[in-house]
Design an enzyme around this catalytic site. Structure first.
Site, PDB file in Angstrom:
ATOM      1  N   GLU A  11       0.688   5.909 -10.570  1.00 56.95           N
ATOM      2  CA  GLU A  11       0.060   4.241  -9.228  1.00 56.95           C
ATOM      3  C   GLU A  11       0.988   3.130  -9.938  1.00 56.95           C
ATOM      4  O   GLU A  11       0.746   2.399  -9.434  1.00 56.95           O
ATOM      5  CB  GLU A  11      -1.136   4.275  -9.518  1.00 56.95           C
ATOM      6  CG  GLU A  11      -1.938   3.924 -10.431  1.00 56.95           C
ATOM      7  CD  GLU A  11      -2.414   4.590 -11.202  1.00 56.95           C
ATOM      8  OE1 GLU A  11      -2.884   3.859 -12.546  1.00 56.95           O
ATOM      9  OE2 GLU A  11      -1.143   5.536 -11.254  1.00 56.95           O
ATOM     10  N   HIS A  53       1.206   6.687 -16.037  1.00 57.47           N
ATOM     11  CA  HIS A  53      -0.070   5.845 -14.721  1.00 57.47           C
ATOM     12  C   HIS A  53       1.054   5.752 -13.098  1.00 57.47           C
ATOM     13  O   HIS A  53       1.875   5.384 -13.211  1.00 57.47           O
ATOM     14  CB  HIS A  53      -0.294   4.480 -14.834  1.00 57.47           C
ATOM     15  CG  HIS A  53      -1.489   4.518 -15.537  1.00 57.47           C
ATOM     16  ND1 HIS A  53      -2.408   4.730 -15.578  1.00 57.47           N
ATOM     17  CD2 HIS A  53      -1.256   4.324 -16.638  1.00 57.47           C
ATOM     18  CE1 HIS A  53      -3.132   4.699 -16.892  1.00 57.47           C
ATOM     19  NE2 HIS A  53      -2.677   4.728 -17.143  1.00 57.47           N
ATOM     20  N   CYS A 110      -3.514  10.208 -17.362  1.00 54.06           N
ATOM     21  CA  CYS A 110      -3.594   9.624 -18.362  1.00 54.06           C
ATOM     22  C   CYS A 110      -5.279  10.380 -18.784  1.00 54.06           C
ATOM     23  O   CYS A 110      -4.813  11.345 -19.366  1.00 54.06           O
ATOM     24  CB  CYS A 110      -4.442   7.855 -18.033  1.00 54.06           C
ATOM     25  SG  CYS A 110      -3.566   7.398 -20.025  1.00 54.06           S
TER      26      CYS A 110
END
EC number: 4.3.2.10
Length: 212
Positions: free
Chosen positions: A192, A190, A81
């Site tokens: 995650e 992202h 990011c």
């Protein structure tokens, strides 16, 4: 057991990234601002959220701009990011901010009046979007082309070297969703927060030898 250093400069979603890395069995995951620990790690992750001016101010205050240049040369390195955007030459956010300069290119504002198929698009670009894989990179292993990942960003990367664009997205304009150069890999989305595909990418990163 290998170690993965998640660089802490006060501006990242660090615990979510660390938990995802632990979930895929990446090894010993260390959230750290200790330069010696980062230098000794087998792999390094460079997350980031927030305004680029604040991020770069902290990065420079801690001397992490030079550290990132150093450690990303000889081991697997992943920017996420704003951590990705900080690796570019320059961002037009906050009236213009010089960044680390590992990847040539500019970080640009999506702008107001963004239109796609006659519909106005909201900024920030928030939600799931497809990533078109440009090359067969090891971090795309077991991830289908046009797999969807989770994005949250108001600024996008206009890459200066199109050969480094290994994944692209589209939101009113085309943008670089993933960049790669040697042992460096960086993503705008992202991983995650991207469920199966994001975890697969992190698992691939944990197994990658840094060659491409």
């Amino acid at each position: 057991m290998q170690t993965v250093a998640v660089i802490d400069y006060g501006m990242g979603n660090l615990h979510s990234v660390a938990k995802a890395l632990e979930h895929v069995g990446a090894g010993k995951v260390l959230i750290t601002s200790d330069a010696s620990v980062i230098r000794e790690a087998d792999r390094v992750v460079f997350p980031g959220v927030g305004a680029i001016r604040d991020c770069m101010a902290e990065i420079r205050r801690l001397g992490f701009d030079a550290l990132v240049r150093e450690v990303s040369q000889d081991r697997p390195f992943l920017g996420i990011c704003v951590g990705m955007q900080a690796l570019l030459d320059h961002s037009e956010e906050n009236e213009g901010v010089d960044c680390i300069g590992l990847f040539p290119g500019q970080v640009k504002f999506f702008g107001k009046g963004l239109i796609e198929d006659g519909e106005h698009l909201k900024v920030p670009h928030m939600g799931w979007n497809e990533v078109k894989q440009a090359v067969d990179h090891p971090l795309w292993h077991n991830i289908a082309d046009l797999a969807r990942f989770y994005f949250v960003h108001s600024y996008y990367i206009n890459a200066g070297n199109t050969r480094q664009v290994v994944g692209s997205g589209h939101y009113g304009v085309d943008f670089a969703a993933a960049l790669a150069d040697g042992s460096r890999f960086a993503v705008q989305f992202h991983p995650e927060k991207s469920h199966t595909h994001g975890l697969q990418l992190l698992q691939n990163f944990a197994a990658w030898d840094g060659r491409w």
